[in-house]
Structure formats: C-alpha cells, structure tokens
Design an enzyme around this catalytic site. Structure first.
Site, PDB file in Angstrom:
ATOM      1  N   ARG A 139       5.990   8.153 -29.469  1.00 51.94           N
ATOM      2  CA  ARG A 139       6.922   7.694 -30.522  1.00 51.94           C
ATOM      3  C   ARG A 139       6.922   8.467 -31.553  1.00 51.94           C
ATOM      4  NH1 ARG A 139       4.434   1.618 -30.999  1.00 51.94           N
ATOM      5  NH2 ARG A 139       2.408   2.856 -30.848  1.00 51.94           N
ATOM      6  N   LYS A 180      -6.824   4.236 -15.535  1.00 52.66           N
ATOM      7  CA  LYS A 180      -7.743   2.946 -15.695  1.00 52.66           C
ATOM      8  C   LYS A 180      -7.720   2.598 -17.255  1.00 52.66           C
ATOM      9  CE  LYS A 180     -12.289   4.790 -16.226  1.00 52.66           C
ATOM     10  NZ  LYS A 180     -12.531   4.187 -17.930  1.00 52.66           N
ATOM     11  N   ASP A 191      -8.196   7.543 -10.536  1.00 49.26           N
ATOM     12  CA  ASP A 191      -9.699   7.529 -11.033  1.00 49.26           C
ATOM     13  C   ASP A 191      -9.992   8.879 -11.042  1.00 49.26           C
ATOM     14  OD1 ASP A 191     -12.511   7.405 -11.156  1.00 49.26           O
ATOM     15  OD2 ASP A 191     -12.311   5.430 -10.046  1.00 49.26           O
ATOM     16  N   HIS A 192     -10.411   9.638 -12.115  1.00 47.44           N
ATOM     17  CA  HIS A 192     -10.731  11.030 -12.132  1.00 47.44           C
ATOM     18  C   HIS A 192     -11.966  11.380 -11.317  1.00 47.44           C
ATOM     19  CE1 HIS A 192     -12.970   9.984 -15.870  1.00 47.44           C
ATOM     20  NE2 HIS A 192     -13.972  10.951 -15.225  1.00 47.44           N
ATOM     21  N   LYS A 249     -13.142  14.756  -8.131  1.00 48.23           N
ATOM     22  CA  LYS A 249     -14.325  15.940  -8.286  1.00 48.23           C
ATOM     23  C   LYS A 249     -14.379  16.326  -6.705  1.00 48.23           C
ATOM     24  CE  LYS A 249     -16.317  13.807 -12.252  1.00 48.23           C
ATOM     25  NZ  LYS A 249     -16.127  15.041 -13.170  1.00 48.23           N
ATOM     26  N   GLU A 305     -24.605   9.404 -19.151  1.00 47.65           N
ATOM     27  CA  GLU A 305     -23.984  10.084 -20.327  1.00 47.65           C
ATOM     28  C   GLU A 305     -25.264  10.310 -21.298  1.00 47.65           C
ATOM     29  OE1 GLU A 305     -19.564   9.110 -20.582  1.00 47.65           O
ATOM     30  OE2 GLU A 305     -20.452   7.132 -20.207  1.00 47.65           O
ATOM     31  N   ASP A 339     -15.744  -0.371 -17.853  1.00 46.91           N
ATOM     32  CA  ASP A 339     -15.543   0.949 -18.294  1.00 46.91           C
ATOM     33  C   ASP A 339     -15.891   2.073 -17.088  1.00 46.91           C
ATOM     34  OD1 ASP A 339     -14.433   3.335 -19.861  1.00 46.91           O
ATOM     35  OD2 ASP A 339     -16.656   3.832 -20.302  1.00 46.91           O
ATOM     36  N   HIS A 392     -15.338   3.843 -11.350  1.00 47.11           N
ATOM     37  CA  HIS A 392     -15.904   5.010 -10.909  1.00 47.11           C
ATOM     38  C   HIS A 392     -16.866   4.951  -9.996  1.00 47.11           C
ATOM     39  CE1 HIS A 392     -13.634   6.939 -13.836  1.00 47.11           C
ATOM     40  NE2 HIS A 392     -14.450   6.862 -14.868  1.00 47.11           N
ATOM     41  N   LYS A 415     -24.865   5.108 -21.669  1.00 41.60           N
ATOM     42  CA  LYS A 415     -24.567   6.043 -22.677  1.00 41.60           C
ATOM     43  C   LYS A 415     -26.085   6.536 -23.491  1.00 41.60           C
ATOM     44  CE  LYS A 415     -19.805   5.316 -23.535  1.00 41.60           C
ATOM     45  NZ  LYS A 415     -19.509   6.669 -23.151  1.00 41.60           N
TER      46      LYS A 415
END
Length: 505
Positions: free
Chosen positions: A60, A163, A192-193, A197, A231, A250, A255, A355
């Site tokens: 935008r 996602k 889904d990245h 891989k 992570e 998430d 994943h 995390k």
C-alpha cells in the site's frame, strides 16, 4: 551474466525456470527484505533465472520502482559488495506498484501493469503471486486476484500462500474451500520453508536410495524418535503475531509436523509430487496424540523467564515489548505422539520446540532398540543405543552413533560417531529454503508444498490440545523456564515416564 563457483555448476543439475513475473504482495515487509529478494538474487547468481524475468513488488505504500530497488539494495549490502555488476543486472527487473488488494480499482490497475511488464520483459503471461501478507488477507487476496481474472489460466498463474494456513481445523478447512473456489488445487502452493531445506529433502534420499536403512526403519528396530527445533532468540519484534499464536501454532503444527511426515512416510511408488504428498498425508491421518482422552498428560507448555548474566541479562517473555505482562502464551511445547499404522505401531514420537534455548538447531533423532544381551562392559557404564541423527540446521548433515571396542587389552565398548556434513563434503553451504521453494513454485512443482488434506490433517491432530488451551487452560498450565536452559523440567518428566531422556546436543 555473473560468474559463479564452478564447483556449484558442476554439482547442480537444476531445471530451467520459464519466463516469469513474480508478484510479491507485502513487498514493504520484513519477509521480502530478509528472505524473498535475497533468495531471488541467489537464483540469479546461480544462473537459474531466465533473462525474461521480473519481480513486481506490491504494497500500500506509494513507492516508485527506483525507491523499491534502493530499499532492496540496502537489504543485500553485504552480498552486493562482491556482486555489484550482477546486482545492477538483476535490479533492472525489479518493479513496484502500489496496491491495496481490498480495492477493486487497484487490482485492475495491477493487471494493466502486469500486461506492460509482460510486453517489456517477454514473460509470456507466466505469473506467480506470492501472498506475503497478514494471514487474515489470504482469502480476500485470492478472491481479489480471481475476480480480476488473474488466476484464470491454471498453466500460467499460481499463488503462493505463507503460513499459518488457518488457526485451527475449522478455519483451515474454510480457507481451503475459499481459495479452491478461486483457483485449482494445482495452482495453490502452501509454503513451509522447512521443506526447502536440503537436509529435510535428504531424509527422502537417505531412506529410499540406500538399502541398509529401509529394512530397519520401523517398530522392530527403532525404539523412539525425537524431533527438535530449538531457537536461542526470543520473540524479537514478533510479539503482536506471537501473542495470538504461540509455539504450538507457530512451529509444531507446520514445521515439526512436516518433518514428522517425511521421517515416517512409506516409500512412494515413484518420485512424483502427488505420490509423495499422498504418503505424507497418510502419516498425518494415522497420527494421534499419545492420550487423546486426557491430552494434558502428553503435552507440556512452557514460557521463558529471565536469564543470562548480570552483565548480559535476558528479559523474560512477559517483559518483552508488546507482550501482555500476564500472558499465558507458550514459547515452548513438548508433546508425545503415536502413528497408528503397521510400520510405527507403539513407537513414541516426541516433538519439542522452544525459544531462548541454549542452542539453535533442528534435528531428527532415531534411537534404535538396545542389543538383547550386553556382552561387553561399556566406558559409559552401559552400552549407548545406536542413534541416527539427522541435522536439519545449522550444521546440515547426519551422524550415526554406534559402539566399538575401546583400545587396550580388555573388551570394553564405547560410543563413536560417523559424521556427514554438507559443507565439508560438497564444499559449499546448502541453499536457504526459500531459494529452492521459490524456484519450485515458479516451475509449478508442488512436491515440497503442503496439500489441502495435509494441512487439515495436521490441524486435526492438535485439535484436542487447542481446545484444551481455549476451554480449560488450567489443565495444560504454563511452566516457566529460565532463558538459556532446555525448557521446563516437566518436559523431562514427559520422557522419564518412558525411562527415556531428551538428547542434549
């Protein structure tokens, strides 16, 4: 065209992407800057983009073509230093058009701009629309593109959707129905990245190209499987999204569940996109929580608290900017699953993600059953069960742990490892997931993208947990864990009941 590493060209046997215009909605956002345009530039450096190629960024904001190019150049400063000529060539194919997908006039103007780019760059009306926008706009975005006639040709147009695809089973089913009314399933690429891989794809090759693994890849030889995505970072600038999502939505539903499906699937009859996706869907349809009637007994939720040192303190989740100080959103999830089929009956699958854990890594660990008789003393007190560890990131590769004789006159055993590393073996790091996935989307290859029945089966699998969190959260409480540790002690108890331990990498 730019010169690339000759080893790369020698090892790679890549398909040629046809003339193409990639349209990125949400082009002013973080994903475009950090992942999408860098991935496209990498494809350009690998000589995999055709000369008849263009990127049209849409958002935008009232940017111009030149301003869009400047912003993208800022994001790739380090890479451009060594490839300035290549960037000059690549950036000529970057364009920008201010578009609000909720305004019909904007979408009509978008179609006119695309026609102009088609004439300028000879892209033959091949278009891939990438929805890098907030999830609430996925449905309306597809509807707007369909209403403008931009999805009517199933051979030349496709849409990529990020996602999360839905928030639960019912919303995912409704979104599937909506987008399938706008385009054919063959045109819809749910990304889904993790599936991009190299090491996730290597699971397929490891299993189905080597006769030594497939006969023992079952309940007769494998005692349990652990899948971990850890992570070290906290919520960072994603508090607005994360507060409404949490680790279960998430990371786990997409994943980790996709890694589960690839690890546990049956051999496909042939290497064909639908044959592979059929087998993945069967796994997810057979998967069950270890205790569906009392799901709080097979899942642990946690939330990171303060940690670090006096000189380098780390905020707890509730102290992060934008987070509710009384938040009950989980930043850690561990759960136990079973797959009720012939191959895996009775084998527990343990999944965890979190995390602010001590290390950044993603891996699949297959632990084999112990030898029926312990003939030798072990340096560790008891023989270590054989393990096959598939490292997804960051040190992509695999290792196999087994017992050998310790040096000396006695007959004592000790555990050793055989290791394979992508970097060391092939002399280069593997590509970012988005490099492969963007190429596949533009090629129209859906192998590594999630089909509608897969998405719905994954959401259905975790429905008992989501309902429990929504209706009776006190039954699935949040356990605090100190930042920099491996999660709440309750997650260790989840395995100790089965006389097992989490692997500590």
């Amino acid at each position: 065209m730019p010169i690339t590493n000759p080893l790369r060209l020698g090892l790679r046997q890549e398909r040629v992407i046809p003339p193409q215009c990639l349209v990125i909605f949400g082009a002013s956002g973080d994903l475009t800057h950090r992942k999408l345009v860098p991935a496209l530039f990498e494809l350009f450096l690998q000589r995999r983009l055709p000369s008849e190629f263009a990127v049209l960024g849409c958002a935008r904001r009232p940017w111009s073509d030149e301003f869009f190019r400047e912003r993208m150049a800022e994001s790739l400063q380090e890479k451009i230093k060594d490839n300035s000529l290549a960037w000059e060539q690549f950036s000529k194919g970057l364009f920008y058009e201010p578009v609000d997908l909720q305004k019909a006039d904007d979408v009509i103007r978008l179609g006119e701009r695309l026609n102009a780019i088609d004439r300028l760059k000879a892209t033959h009306n091949n278009r891939t629309f990438y929805l890098s926008v907030a999830p609430k706009f996925y449905g309306n975005g597809c509807r707007a593109l369909a209403s403008a006639g931009l999805l009517k040709d199933p051979k030349r147009s496709r849409v990529v959707i990020e996602k999360p695809f839905g928030r639960d089973f019912s919303s995912a089913r409704d979104l599937n129905e909506l987008v399938q009314n706008c385009a054919l399933e063959s045109q819809i690429f749910r990304i889904d990245h993790y599936l991009g891989k190299e090491t996730v794809q290597n699971i397929l090759v490891l299993r189905f190209a080597n006769t030594i693994f497939e006969p023992i890849w079952n309940r007769n030889y494998i005692s349990n499987v652990q899948i971990t995505a850890a992570e070290t970072v906290g919520v960072e600038e994603r508090a607005g999204y994360y507060e409404t999502s949490g680790a279960l939505r998430d990371m786990v539903q997409n994943h980790l569940t996709q890694m589960l499906a690839i690890t546990a699937m049956e051999p496909p009859g042939h290497f064909d996109p639908e044959a592979i996706r059929n087998e993945k869907a069967k796994v997810l349809q057979a998967a069950r929580l270890a205790n569906e009637n009392e799901p709080w007994k097979c899942c642990v939720r946690g939330q990171y608290s303060k940690g670090g040192t006096t000189t380098n303190p780390i905020n707890g989740y509730r102290e992060e900017p934008g987070v509710n100080p009384n938040s009950t959103t989980e930043t850690y999830v561990a759960t136990k699953l079973f797959i009720e089929n012939w191959r895996w009956q009775g084998v527990p699958f343990y999944i965890r993600t979190g995390k602010r854990l001590p290390k950044r890594l993603s891996e699949v660990v297959l632990t084999f059953r112990e030898a029926p008789v312990h003939l030798f003393d072990s340096a560790s007190g008891s023989p270590t069960p054989n393990q096959l560890i598939l490292r997804i990131q960051p040190d992509e590769g695999a290792e196999f742990r087994f017992e050998v004789k310790s040096p000396g006159s006695g007959m004592r055993s000790r555990a050793v490892e055989m290791d394979f590393s992508y970097d060391q073996t092939f002399g280069e790091p593997s590509d970012e997931g988005y490099v492969r996935l963007l190429a596949d989307a533009m090629l129209g290859d859906p192998t590594l993208f999630t089909r509608s029945d897969e998405v719905e089966a994954a959401w259905r699998l975790y429905t008992p947990l989501l309902e429990l969190i929504g209706d009776s959260p006190w039954q699935l409480p949040i356990y605090p864990y100190e930042s920099g540790t491996w999660g709440p002690t309750a997650s260790d108890d989840l395995l100790s009941k089965d006389l097992l331990l989490w692997r500590r990498p």
